[in-house]
Enzyme design. Structure first.
Site, PDB file in Angstrom:
ATOM      1  N   LYS A   1       2.673 -32.159  -0.238  1.00 19.28           N
ATOM      2  CA  LYS A   1       1.859 -32.902  -1.203  1.00 19.28           C
ATOM      3  C   LYS A   1       1.670 -32.085  -2.472  1.00 19.28           C
ATOM      4  O   LYS A   1       1.726 -30.859  -2.426  1.00 19.28           O
ATOM      5  CB  LYS A   1       0.460 -33.150  -0.602  1.00 19.28           C
ATOM      6  CG  LYS A   1       0.408 -34.168   0.517  1.00 19.28           C
ATOM      7  CD  LYS A   1      -1.027 -34.315   1.031  1.00 19.28           C
ATOM      8  CE  LYS A   1      -1.115 -35.302   2.178  1.00 19.28           C
ATOM      9  NZ  LYS A   1      -0.824 -36.688   1.804  1.00 19.28           N
TER      10      LYS A   1
ATOM     11  N   ARG B   1       0.932 -41.478  11.773  1.00 21.27           N
ATOM     12  CA  ARG B   1       1.483 -42.526  12.644  1.00 21.27           C
ATOM     13  C   ARG B   1       2.261 -41.920  13.807  1.00 21.27           C
ATOM     14  O   ARG B   1       2.351 -42.509  14.875  1.00 21.27           O
ATOM     15  CB  ARG B   1       2.343 -43.493  11.803  1.00 21.27           C
ATOM     16  CG  ARG B   1       3.548 -42.863  11.176  1.00 21.27           C
ATOM     17  CD  ARG B   1       4.116 -43.683  10.019  1.00 21.27           C
ATOM     18  NE  ARG B   1       3.308 -43.557   8.809  1.00 21.27           N
ATOM     19  CZ  ARG B   1       3.574 -44.191   7.665  1.00 21.27           C
ATOM     20  NH1 ARG B   1       4.613 -44.993   7.576  1.00 21.27           N
ATOM     21  NH2 ARG B   1       2.797 -44.015   6.618  1.00 21.27           N
TER      22      ARG B   1
HETATM   23  N1  BES Z   1      -3.311 -38.313   5.208  1.00 24.53           N
HETATM   24  C1  BES Z   1      -2.453 -39.074   4.403  1.00 24.53           C
HETATM   25  C2  BES Z   1      -3.089 -40.360   3.869  1.00 24.53           C
HETATM   26  C3  BES Z   1      -4.261 -40.204   2.951  1.00 24.53           C
HETATM   27  C4  BES Z   1      -4.086 -40.313   1.583  1.00 24.53           C
HETATM   28  C5  BES Z   1      -5.524 -40.025   3.437  1.00 24.53           C
HETATM   29  C6  BES Z   1      -5.163 -40.213   0.744  1.00 24.53           C
HETATM   30  C7  BES Z   1      -6.595 -39.925   2.592  1.00 24.53           C
HETATM   31  C8  BES Z   1      -6.415 -40.030   1.241  1.00 24.53           C
HETATM   32  C9  BES Z   1      -1.197 -39.483   5.182  1.00 24.53           C
HETATM   33  O1  BES Z   1      -0.796 -38.615   6.168  1.00 24.53           O
HETATM   34  C10 BES Z   1      -0.098 -39.544   4.169  1.00 24.53           C
HETATM   35  O2  BES Z   1       0.160 -38.572   3.555  1.00 24.53           O
HETATM   36  N2  BES Z   1       0.487 -40.717   4.016  1.00 24.53           N
HETATM   37  C11 BES Z   1       1.525 -40.910   3.060  1.00 24.53           C
HETATM   38  C12 BES Z   1       2.571 -41.781   3.680  1.00 24.53           C
HETATM   39  C13 BES Z   1       3.852 -41.833   2.903  1.00 24.53           C
HETATM   40  C14 BES Z   1       4.552 -40.510   2.953  1.00 24.53           C
HETATM   41  C15 BES Z   1       4.730 -42.918   3.491  1.00 24.53           C
HETATM   42  C16 BES Z   1       0.921 -41.568   1.835  1.00 24.53           C
HETATM   43  O3  BES Z   1       0.000 -42.363   1.978  1.00 24.53           O
HETATM   44  O4  BES Z   1       1.348 -41.254   0.744  1.00 24.53           O
HETATM   45 ZN    ZN Z   2       0.395 -37.027   5.495  1.00 32.81          ZN
END
Ligand code: BES
Ligand code: ZN
Ligand code: ZN
Length: 501
Positions: free
Chosen positions: A280, A354
């Site tokens: 990230k 997931r």
């Molecule tokens: N933990 C994150 C989702 C999240 C985002 C929680 C903002 C709280 C605030 C999750 O694991 C994630 O990173 N999801 C990705 C999925 C993508 C790579 C398909 C996302 O939402 O960008």
């Molecule tokens: Zn994530």
């Protein structure tokens, strides 16, 4: 903090701050446009000159503070608006009680009393007492536990002042409110912990301690058991961190059961989500300590269930790991085999929630779950779709959704249903494995994540709550300080109670 329900005369009650609620009655022709929700003449008289001035409109959450109110033993009288009379609800009462406590705290007044409001017949006294108690206790929570000089000072004493004629209802609501709020605050305290303190093993310890204190059984497993169970998806996520994963299984067995339901609460417990190799951006990454809020919600819910003793069996499965980039981390392109036997092509290591839930949901089924609910800070896409005021609700079963809606109506939490129909399945097909862990393109990301989970629940009625946007709030609200909100705890517990009928 000591919160109590007392049956004393409000005008005679000695306190630094006495709170009374005011309602806007503008739409009722024959009554003054604002009324205090009390029949206590001395309080009405003390407030009259200020209320008659017209400066205060009783808007929801509005406050008016009067010093040395005439005829009262209280040092101050705080009037808190609850909005329009025809809209008066438990939601407004919870917010108003919270506003009273938050007002007191900002003024460092740590002792207060709240007059239980005089209600129309259409508002249930038990529900009102519960909502007020929740508002009080939830508002007392603040997140600055690691500050040497804490700005937050917890309230010392709060008394809810009721009328003896309503004693039984008030006591029942007060007790429920205490249980629900304690569960939610416990969840918040877990979510607030930084990733270096709350590792998966530590989360396991905290869950086990809660279970021990409340008569629940608890097992905490790690890598070896995950291997034994064949939890390849969960293991894939965990393998990049030096912190071992934790598979936490909590169980509540009622003395008597109303039916053969076994409700399973499954939680995403990523104690820190860097994104892994699909790392990230640095901006805001600190917040990813809250990626275990789904797990915390379930641990909090189990605490409340232990206290409320619904007549239904409940198990909870928490999948906790740290998602890190390292030489041993899983990579985009890897193929993982989940416990169910399904193979998963990893397209993005940041779609890790997931993966751990896939194995958690399947495992819960092998433990006999007849109903599944999971909570997860699953996708940023859900926040884009719904903003921060509703959590996403997904399901494979309309009856389960209807029951969940009943529960959420009682608790006044906001969930918005998004589709989870098989026509979206196309989007998670893989060229080389059964499914992939992200959608084909970036659209509908909350839905493709839900579709992925659906692959692992089969025909078992299942509700998925995507709480990414609500689990952490950036601006304080009437009864919730900024920081972890404890969202979904109340509705999950209430849903379990509905399933115990
Ligand atoms: N933990 C994150 C989702 C999240 C985002 C929680 C903002 C709280 C605030 C999750 O694991 C994630 O990173 N999801 C990705 C999925 C993508 C790579 C398909 C996302 O939402 O960008
Ligand atoms: Zn994530
Ligand atoms: Zn995550």
């Amino acid at each position: 903090m000591n919160a109590s329900l007392q049956f004393s005369n409000a005008a005679e009650f000695v306190t630094p701050l006495l709170t009374v609620f005011a309602v806007d009655t503008a739409s009722k022709p024959d009554v003054p446009s604002l009324s205090l929700l009390t029949t206590e003449e001395t309080i009405l008289a003390a407030a009259a000159p200020f209320l008659n001035s017209g400066e205060f409109k009783a808007e929801a959450g509005g406050t008016l503070l009067l010093h040395a109110p005439a005829g009262l033993k209280a040092q101050r009288l705080l009037i808190v608006g609850v909005g329009k009379s025809e809209k008066l609800s438990t939601a407004e009462l919870r917010k108003a009680a919270g506003a009273a406590i938050r007002t007191a705290k900002t003024k460092s007044i740590l002792d207060a009393a709240i007059v239980f409001p005089k209600l129309d017949e259409n508002l249930d006294v038990v529900a009102a007492s519960r909502a007020l108690t929740e508002g009080i206790l939830l508002a007392d929570y603040d997140a600055d536990t690691y500050r040497s000089e804490r700005e937050d000072r917890s309230m010392q004493n709060i008394a809810l002042l009721g009328d003896t004629s309503l004693r039984a209802e008030l006591e029942s609501g007060f007790h429920e409110g205490e249980v629900f709020a304690a569960a939610q605050n416990f969840a918040r305290s877990l979510v607030n912990e930084p990733g270096n303190v709350l590792t998966p093993a530590e989360l396991g310890k905290r869950a086990a301690a809660m279970c021990e204190a409340n008569g629940l059984s608890c097992e905490v497993h790690s890598t070896e058991k995950l291997k034994e169970l064949g939890m390849g998806a969960f293991l894939g996520v965990a393998q990049g961190s030096v912190q071992p994963p934790a598979l936490i299984v909590m169980r509540y067995k009622p003395a008597k059961v109303a039916n053969n339901n076994v409700v399973a609460l499954v939680g995403k417990g990523i104690t820190f989500d860097t994104g892994g190799i699909s790392i990230k951006p640095a901006d805001g990454m600190d917040k990813m300590k809250y990626d275990m809020a789904g797990a915390a919600a379930m641990i909090g819910a189990m605490q409340a269930i232990a206290a409320l003793k619904p007549a239904v069996a409940v198990i909870s499965v928490i999948c906790s790991a740290e998602n890190m980039p390292s030489g041993s981390a899983y990579k985009p392109g890897d193929v993982l085999t989940a416990m169910s036997g399904k193979t998963i092509e990893v397209m993005n290591t940041d779609a890790e929630g997931r993966l751990v839930l896939a194995d958690g949901l399947h495992y819960a089924k092998t433990l006999g779950a007849t109903h599944l609910i999971n909570a997860a800070t699953l996708t940023g896409a859900c926040v884009v779709a719904l903003g921060k005021l509703n959590s996403g609700l997904f399901s494979n079963d309309d009856a389960a959704v209807a029951l969940f809606r009943n529960a959420a109506n009682t608790t006044n939490e906001s969930f918005w249903q998004l589709p989870c129909t098989d026509d979206y399945r196309e989007l998670i097909k893989s060229d080389i494995a059964d499914i992939r862990n992200t959608g084909m393109d970036r659209w509908g990301g909350a839905i493709t994540a839900a579709m992925f989970l659906k692959e692992f629940v089969g025909e078992t009625p299942w509700v998925h709550l995507d709480i990414a946007g609500q689990a952490w709030i950036d601006d304080a609200r009437s009864y919730i300080a900024k920081g972890p909100s404890g969202v979904a705890v109340r509705s999950i517990v209430e849903w379990v109670r509905v399933l115990a009928q």
